[in-house]
Design an enzyme around this catalytic site. Structure first.
Site, short mmCIF file in Angstrom:
data_model
loop_
_atom_site.label_atom_id
_atom_site.label_comp_id
_atom_site.label_asym_id
_atom_site.label_seq_id
_atom_site.Cartn_x
_atom_site.Cartn_y
_atom_site.Cartn_z
N LYS A 31 0.89 -1.18 0.00
CA LYS A 31 0.00 0.00 0.00
C LYS A 31 0.92 1.22 0.00
CE LYS A 31 -1.65 3.06 2.01
NZ LYS A 31 -1.40 4.49 1.61
N GLY A 51 -4.42 3.52 -2.04
CA GLY A 51 -5.53 3.92 -1.17
C GLY A 51 -5.09 4.78 -0.02
N GLY A 59 -4.35 5.88 3.88
CA GLY A 59 -3.75 5.19 5.02
C GLY A 59 -4.78 4.63 6.00
N CYS A 75 14.47 10.62 6.21
CA CYS A 75 14.37 10.25 7.63
C CYS A 75 15.75 10.20 8.28
CB CYS A 75 13.64 8.93 7.78
SG CYS A 75 14.20 7.66 6.66
P1 NAD Z 1 2.37 8.72 7.49
O1 NAD Z 1 3.06 7.91 8.53
O2 NAD Z 1 0.98 9.20 7.78
O3 NAD Z 1 2.27 7.87 6.12
C1 NAD Z 1 3.09 6.78 5.78
C2 NAD Z 1 2.23 5.66 5.21
O4 NAD Z 1 1.34 5.17 6.21
C3 NAD Z 1 1.36 6.07 4.02
O5 NAD Z 1 1.31 5.02 3.08
C4 NAD Z 1 0.00 6.26 4.67
O6 NAD Z 1 -1.06 6.08 3.78
C5 NAD Z 1 0.01 5.17 5.71
N1 NAD Z 1 -0.93 5.36 6.82
C6 NAD Z 1 -1.37 6.53 7.36
N2 NAD Z 1 -2.23 6.30 8.36
C7 NAD Z 1 -2.36 4.95 8.48
C8 NAD Z 1 -3.09 4.09 9.36
N3 NAD Z 1 -3.88 4.57 10.30
N4 NAD Z 1 -2.95 2.76 9.20
C9 NAD Z 1 -2.14 2.25 8.25
N5 NAD Z 1 -1.43 3.01 7.39
C10 NAD Z 1 -1.53 4.35 7.51
O7 NAD Z 1 3.30 9.92 7.11
P2 NAD Z 1 2.88 11.34 6.44
O8 NAD Z 1 1.62 11.89 7.06
O9 NAD Z 1 2.86 11.16 5.00
O10 NAD Z 1 4.09 12.23 6.91
C11 NAD Z 1 4.04 12.86 8.20
C12 NAD Z 1 5.40 12.87 8.86
O11 NAD Z 1 5.91 11.55 8.97
C13 NAD Z 1 6.49 13.60 8.10
O12 NAD Z 1 6.49 14.95 8.28
C14 NAD Z 1 7.72 12.95 8.67
O13 NAD Z 1 8.09 13.54 9.88
C15 NAD Z 1 7.30 11.55 8.90
N6 NAD Z 1 7.74 10.67 7.81
C16 NAD Z 1 8.81 9.88 8.01
C17 NAD Z 1 9.24 9.06 7.00
C18 NAD Z 1 10.41 8.16 7.16
O14 NAD Z 1 11.00 7.75 6.18
N7 NAD Z 1 10.78 7.80 8.36
C19 NAD Z 1 8.58 9.05 5.78
C20 NAD Z 1 7.47 9.87 5.59
C21 NAD Z 1 7.07 10.66 6.62
#
Ligand code: NAD
Length: 462
Positions: free
Chosen positions: A170, A201, A203, A279
């Site tokens: 996903k 889709g 999250g 990250c």
């Molecule tokens: P996020 O954690 O919300 O998203 C990452 C993935 O998780 C996406 O595919 C998203 O659809 C999915 N997701 C979101 N909510 C979910 C749920 N309840 N259950 C299952 N899957 C779910 O990250 P974001 O909102 O895109 O970014 C926010 C912050 O996260 C950024 O500002 C950054 O600090 C951090 N981030 C870190 C990394 C990393 O590589 N460590 C990557 C992206 C973002």
């Protein structure tokens, strides 16, 4: 604008169960460039069933056959290298050169490394009167972010396939198009139906359904700590294996005697690359008080040179979030020496390359992951003080140490609570284990350590 209506399930593009779509936006100009289906619980269920059905046959293939498919995948990615780079530039906003040299090239290297590991890894070993079999964990549910959109999928899918697992991915809402290209490449590589599946889709809908699905044996997540914590809890309740690659606030420690100009310039480049959306970025630069003013000047000059050369952030929400952190830094008393909280252009999600001086360890901008082109420069008194500051966050993903000689830098690195440290500018190694100490995560990706995450042992006694 292109409207895609399929998801890659059981070896073919199949229509989504529901009518909803996700708009994919180019963050450089705000234009909608495509739509993809917003997968539902039903789509996730169909994909997990396909992965389960494909598991016994794929798990039983000879490692040499899995290696051949991964080598073919690498070749298919090579053939699509330009298309991959252009797609990442369109949906993430990364400058084309970065898309070519990192976003397209690194996944090719990683796919190639797992083709080799699948062929050479000892999936059976002897210990005493036992034969130990290294067997695939089963069906993998992979949930990935947008910042390195292809790499973060390949870093899960390639070792999973090498191990004999099947997988449902996903991808992030913002960057589904390059994930679709990967599905095409899997198809071209002759990966059997059901072994790799893709459900686009939201999250909280598709991602959550995948993490909760009883047909998933291992959930591998990369993204924010907040979502990672929830996924870890869901997985623990179902006694599923879980791997979490979360955030970071890595320290770039410049010890007295280091080549200051080089350490500062490489450090600034590390933070500004990918517009700070990395990250493992070294977002805290630690400098001895005697060299502090000189380092701040060098960092400000280096950041100013970036000017227009960095791309936008991925979306308007991230832009607002990062600008909010810059305002917070000013409010808490840090000194802006480059960039600032004003958006540099009328259109697009741009943030100016920003450097803060006089940052103290307890400030928000020294503790929280900002995920934008923002560097904090902190002052330390002596090596013990530097170590205390370097280890003084909840994170521990990466870092750097610069010193007059490798031995001194290495001695310091041994005391850092973090999963990776680059010594005097050591290069990224796609075979080295990548992952977090403390709240930066659970588990490791890449190389042989990444492969073993997808294996479990069975011991036969004779
Ligand atoms: P996020 O954690 O919300 O998203 C990452 C993935 O998780 C996406 O595919 C998203 O659809 C999915 N997701 C979101 N909510 C979910 C749920 N309840 N259950 C299952 N899957 C779910 O990250 P974001 O909102 O895109 O970014 C926010 C912050 O996260 C950024 O500002 C950054 O600090 C951090 N981030 C870190 C990394 C990393 O590589 N460590 C990557 C992206 C973002």
């Amino acid at each position: 604008m292109k409207a895609y209506d399929g998801m890659y399930i059981d070896g073919a593009w199949r229509p989504a169960a529901g009518p909803d779509v996700i708009e994919v936006v180019d963050p450089a100009d705000g234009q909608v460039i495509a739509t993809v289906p917003a997968g539902t619980v039903e789509d996730v269920d169909a994909a997990v069933r396909a992965a389960r059905a494909a598991l016994p046959a794929w798990a039983a293939t000879a490692p040499a056959e899995r290696a051949a498919r991964l080598a073919a995948l690498r070749d298919a990615l090579v053939a699509r290298q330009d298309e991959i780079a252009r797609t990442v530039t369109a949906e993430l906003g990364a400058p084309l050169k970065l898309s070519q040299t990192v976003h397209a090239a690194v996944p090719i290297a990683v796919a190639g490394s797992y083709a080799e590991l699948a062929a050479t890894y000892p999936f059976e070993e002897r210990t005493g009167n036992s034969t130990v079999l290294h067997e695939p964990v089963g069906v993998v549910g992979a949930i990935t972010p947008w910042n390195y959109p292809l790499h973060q999928i390949v870093a899960k899918a390639a070792p999973a396939l090498a191990a004999g697992c099947t997988i449902v991915v996903k991808p992030a809402e913002d960057t589904p198009l390059v994930a679709r290209l990967l599905a095409e490449a899997m198809h071209e590589a002759g990966v059997p139906a059901g072994v790799f599946n893709l459900v686009t889709g939201l999250g909280p809908v598709a991602g959550q359904a995948l993490a909760e699905h009883p047909g998933v044996d291992l959930v591998s997540f990369t993204g924010s700590t907040a979502v990672g914590r929830r996924i870890g809890a869901v997985a623990a309740a179902a006694v599923k294996k879980v791997a979490l690659e979360l955030g970071g606030k890595s320290a770039n420690v410049i010890l007295p005697g280091a080549d200051l100009a080089r350490a500062v310039n490489v450090g600034v480049a590390n933070v500004m690359s990918n517009s700070g959306q990395t990250c493992s970025a070294w977002t805290r630069m630690l400098v001895h008080r005697d060299q502090y003013d000189e380092a701040v000047e060098l960092a400000a000059a280096a950041a100013a040179k970036y000017g227009d050369r960095i791309g936008p952030l991925v979306n308007a929400t991230q832009q607002e979030r990062v600008l909010g952190y810059i305002e917070k830094g000013v409010a808490e008393g840090a000194r802006l020496v480059a960039g600032g909280p004003d958006a540099p252009r009328e259109r697009g999600c741009f943030v100016r390359p920003t450097v803060f001086a006089d940052v103290t360890p307890e400030m928000t901008i020294a503790q929280e992951e900002i995920f934008g082109p923002v560097l904090s420069v902190l002052r330390y008194e002596d090596e013990e003080d530097a170590l205390r500051i370097a280890n003084g966050t909840v994170y521990g993903l990466a870092g750097a140490v610069w010193a007059a000689d490798e031995a001194r830098a290495t001695a310091f690195a041994r005391r850092m609570e973090t999963g990776q440290v680059d010594i005097n500018g050591g290069r990224f190694n796609p075979l080295a284990p990548f992952g977090g100490y403390k709240q930066s995560g659970v588990g490791r990706e890449l190389g042989v350590h990444g492969l073993t995450e997808y294996l479990q042992t069975k011991s036969l006694q004779f």
